[in-house]
Scaffold this active site. Structure first.
Site, PDB file in Angstrom:
ATOM      1  N   CYS A   1       0.801  -1.228   0.000  1.00  0.00           N
ATOM      2  CA  CYS A   1       0.000   0.000   0.000  1.00  0.00           C
ATOM      3  C   CYS A   1       0.836   1.282   0.000  1.00  0.00           C
ATOM      4  CB  CYS A   1      -0.938   0.012   1.196  1.00  0.00           C
ATOM      5  SG  CYS A   1      -2.091  -1.372   1.224  1.00  0.00           S
TER       6      CYS A   1
ATOM      7  N   HIS B   1      -3.076   7.188   3.276  1.00  0.00           N
ATOM      8  CA  HIS B   1      -3.536   5.933   2.679  1.00  0.00           C
ATOM      9  C   HIS B   1      -4.972   5.682   3.128  1.00  0.00           C
ATOM     10  CE1 HIS B   1      -3.995   1.845   1.539  1.00  0.00           C
ATOM     11  NE2 HIS B   1      -3.775   1.334   2.742  1.00  0.00           N
TER      12      HIS B   1
ATOM     13  N   ASN C   1     -10.333   0.415   0.192  1.00  0.00           N
ATOM     14  CA  ASN C   1      -8.872   0.349   0.212  1.00  0.00           C
ATOM     15  C   ASN C   1      -8.388  -0.255  -1.102  1.00  0.00           C
ATOM     16  OD1 ASN C   1      -6.167  -0.207   0.617  1.00  0.00           O
ATOM     17  ND2 ASN C   1      -6.433  -1.130   2.629  1.00  0.00           N
TER      18      ASN C   1
END
Length: 330
Positions: free
Chosen positions: A114, A257, A287
């Site tokens: 990520c 994030h 996500n």
């Protein structure tokens, strides 16, 4: 001699299909209230059957090139950050190069989970330091739903698919975009077991005829990941602000994030940033791993949340563990 790095163009792509929380209620034992209250996610985009990372990244790349006012032929380097490439080989970056109609470039796939978008910005800066004439296409993309266990209600509600891209050069663009002021990165492999996708790698290979098991899909110790994500994102943000003589008051917008809203809110609280300064796309996209920061950056600019002269703080955290922060001057 130091060469500056400028983000000359940005773009993203999200698949057409949208999977809502109501849709998930029909797949697994969950509810819209449970998902929303714990994650802030309402829906996520899902790649169509056969739609790959290189397909999605080609769309995002074309958007970034159009934003930069450059043809694909101008690209000298392609960096593609993903944990879900089309294949082990050929690389997704090679496939992307072909889909953009060019050949002979320097291309590579990189796995920083990520944190991919921020790792990509730093790698682009490094390339420009050696080759100031370069035009770097940096992309981050995931079809993470291909590695999602739809029977695991703890994780299947979290993830969606998307691609983000940026064109990075050492030449200031004719129309002001963003100067990359600084990037700070870190990692801790001793904690890698807390977030894994193991099956199919050399550590857990399959033989012909083997049945794919749970090890093929993403597994995560949610509470532990939450704790480390908040601590490390906040810490690296404090580090980059201090190193550049800045305080929270100098930050116009914080783009973390988009893992889930609780993590984002907790990081902002540790940094003493009001939630009004936090850019959130998690409700619409979920996500999307490596691409979340890039998607949110495009959305923030489109929404008019980044006026000229703004300093924007980015942060990410992902499997490995990896994490990082970046400062952009618009």
């Amino acid at each position: 001699m130091k060469h500056e790095a400028y983000i000359r163009g940005i773009g993203y792509y999200a698949p057409e299909k949208v999977l809502t929380n109501a849709d998930l209620e029909k797949i697994v034992e969950t509810s819209d209230e449970w998902i929303t209250s714990r994650t802030g996610i309402k829906e996520r985009h899902i790649a169509a059957p056969g739609e790959t990372v290189s397909d999605m990244t080609a769309q995002a790349a074309r958007a970034a090139l159009a934003d930069a006012g450059l043809p694909a032929e101008a690209i000298t380097h392609i960096l593609l950050y993903t944990v879900t490439p089309d294949y082990f080989t050929p690389s997704a970056s090679c496939l992307l190069e072909e889909k953009l109609g060019i050949r002979g470039r320097v291309v590579q796939d990189v796995n920083a989970a990520c944190s991919g978008y921020l790792y990509g910005l730093e790698m682009a800066r490094a390339i420009l330091a050696l080759h100031p004439e370069a035009v770097v296409l940096m992309a981050a993309a995931e079809v993470l739903t291909s590695r999602t266990n739809w029977a695991d209600r703890r994780t299947c509600v979290l993830f969606g698919d998307a691609a983000a891209a940026a064109v990075v050069t050492s030449q200031a663009p004719p129309v002001s975009q963003a100067r990359v002021m600084d990037v700070r990165l870190s990692s801790d492999g001793s904690l890698g077991h807390l977030l894994t996708i193991k099956g199919g790698g050399s550590g857990q290979p399959y033989k012909l005829g083997d049945v794919v098991g749970e090890e093929f899909f993403l597994a995560m110790n949610g509470p532990e990941v939450f704790k480390h994500a908040v601590r490390n994102m906040a810490g690296v943000c404090e580090e980059i602000l201090s190193a550049n003589g800045l305080s929270k008051d100098d930050i116009a917008l914080f783009i973390p994030h988009q893992a889930n809203w609780r993590i984002m809110e907790a990081v902002a609280k540790k940094l003493s940033l009001s939630t009004e300064k936090v850019m959130s796309t998690v409700a619409r996209f979920g996500n999307t791993s490596a691409s979340t920061v890039g998607v949110a950056l495009v959305e923030a600019r489109s929404a008019g949340r980044i006026p000229a002269g703004s300093t924007v703080l980015l942060a990410a955290f992902g499997g490995g563990f990896t994490w990082g922060s970046a400062l952009l001057q618009f």
